[in-house]
Design an enzyme around this catalytic site. Structure first.
Site, PDB file in Angstrom:
ATOM      1  CB  SER A  45      -0.824  -0.023   1.244  1.00 36.47           C
ATOM      2  OG  SER A  45      -1.561   1.272   1.487  1.00 36.47           O
ATOM      3  NE  ARG A  62     -18.792  -7.877 -47.267  1.00 42.65           N
ATOM      4  CZ  ARG A  62     -18.189  -6.863 -47.936  1.00 42.65           C
ATOM      5  NH1 ARG A  62     -18.510  -6.683 -49.228  1.00 42.65           N
ATOM      6  NH2 ARG A  62     -17.108  -6.269 -47.698  1.00 42.65           N
TER       7      ARG A  62
END
Length: 451
Positions: A277, A316
């Site tokens: 930390s 498509r």
């Protein structure tokens, strides 16, 4: 993603497979294979295919990446400007041969085929990672098969299990993930070649033959018909990746909870600078779990995009197919990254048996209430036994005493059990059900696969 975060969430080899340079390499591979396939069938001259292949060997270093990026924004996909540059490169060697670059194909043919080649190589890497994780989990399940710990349901202490059983369940998950991956390969690793509208009309009566040859050269499956607008292969691939990441997220959730200060039963491996930390020197954070859980948090959103991309227009699509370009690489990179960190944890996991024993004892025997009830039930009936033991539990909690000490004083119970028998009933290791048989089954399945 920022390169500062790439080492946290991704895995280097799979990240490279989906790099811009690698994509162009796969597209070149697809174009060369197309020319060779057409030459085999007689659609284009053999000499043209040979020159295209020869010129393409150095094409990757000759492509102008900046110009390609600029042109892609105007063209709508990378294939259009890419083909122009590749054609120009071949033209430097032979103008006649350059006329046959990208013959009869459409942009999506090359991009889809390149994507499938990327998926194949990335899946091979993911498979290798899964196999490694599977073997480590199997070994750890054997090592800790008798290490009793508390099982938890709804985040509350439930009944005794063993840490080896938890690891065996994880190993079983890896085996299922491997099975899923193997089962889908023949379906999803399929070449794409359909021309402008999926009919390959530009190849006249040679379309099917070219597709077969094209697939063989690329070592992919040949489809029965074009799949430009049907994206289930892509979605199935993504879905398996999502399942893998979800499974890894469950494991990471487990060990991160077991790392909580008040639990402290297992810990991720230690290393200099890992899990600290910025303000609290005492902290040991589950950093691997954090990155895996972040991936598990991100993947469902990516899968939503992939699922939505299935709904396409006619032959498509407009936009739906394009969304895959963002989602699929990210899914692969997150999956491989999560696997890499899981392997690291499984290999170096720290197990604290003393904490496991302490946590078993912290309820002062209450976790053995079911064991007592089931031992008593054949003598007085299950409901009567449940009521009697529940009352004893309430008394033990109210008086802050061990359940066994309370039970010894209840005549309706001690009438049926001696002190030694009660001692055995309250032994956590004696109430593990078929856990060892389950572990054996998982280990035996792995031995059967190895034969």
């Amino acid at each position: 993603m920022s390169q500062l975060y790439a080492s946290l969430f991704y895995q280097a080899d799979v990240t490279e497979i989906f790099s811009d340079r690698a994509l162009l390499s796969y597209m070149i591979q697809a174009e060369v294979a197309l020319a060779k396939a057409q030459a085999q069938v007689g659609v284009i001259p053999q000499s043209a295919a040979a020159i295209i292949a020869q010129a393409s060997e150095q094409a990757l270093d000759q492509i102008d990446m900046e110009a390609l990026a600029t042109a892609t924004a105007l063209a709508g996909n990378i294939a259009i400007p890419f083909v122009k540059q590749l054609t120009a490169i071949v033209k430097k060697t032979d103008e006649d041969a350059s006329r046959y670059v990208h013959w009869g194909a459409t942009s999506q043919d090359i991009l889809d085929s390149a994507c499938i080649l990327q998926c194949r190589d990335a899946l091979n890497h993911v498979e290798s990672q899964l196999q490694q994780a599977y073997q480590i989990a199997l070994a750890q399940a054997e090592t800790y098969r008798h290490q009793v710990m508390i099982g938890r349901t709804w985040l509350q202490q439930a009944l005794p299990i063993t840490f080896g059983h938890k690891l065996a369940r994880w190993a079983s998950v890896f085996k299922r993930d491997l099975d899923r991956l193997h089962a889908m390969k023949a379906r999803v690793l399929t070449v794409q070649l359909g021309g402008a509208a999926g009919s390959l009309a530009s190849l006249l009566d040679q379309g099917s033959a070219v597709v077969e040859a094209y697939a063989a050269i690329l070592e992919l499956t040949a489809p029965h018909c074009t799949w430009h607008g049907e994206r289930d292969r892509i979605v199935e691939t993504a879905g398996v990746l999502a399942i893998i990441v979800g499974n890894l997220g469950k494991m990471a959730r487990d060990w991160s909870l077991l790392m909580q200060t008040e639990i402290a039963e297992v810990f991720e491996p230690t290393a200099k600078g890992r899990g600290g930390s910025s303000t609290m020197p005492h902290k040991r954070n589950p950093v691997a779990a954090a990155t895996i859980l972040a991936a598990a948090n991100r993947v469902p959103a990516l899968m939503s995009s992939v699922y939505q991309s299935m709904v396409q227009e006619h032959e498509r699509s407009l936009g739906a197919w394009h969304a895959e370009w963002l989602s699929i690489p990210e899914l692969f990179k997150l999956c491989a990254g999560a696997l890499e960190r899981t392997i690291d944890v499984l290999q170096g996991i720290e197990v604290h048996p003393d904490a496991m024993q302490r946590n078993i004892e912290c309820t002062h025997g209450l976790i053995m209430a079911e064991a007592l009830m089931m031992a008593l039930a054949p003598k007085i009936g299950r409901l009567n036994a449940h009521h009697l033991v529940e009352t004893a539990c309430q008394q033990a909690v109210a008086q802050q005493r061990h359940l066994k000490a309370v039970v010894i004083e209840i005549s309706e119970i001690n009438h049926y059990f001696s002190a030694d028998q009660l001692e055995q009933i309250f032994e956590p290791a004696s109430y593990l059900g078929n856990i060892q048989a389950q572990i054996d089954a998982v280990l035996q399945e792995a031995k059967g696969e190895a034969k």
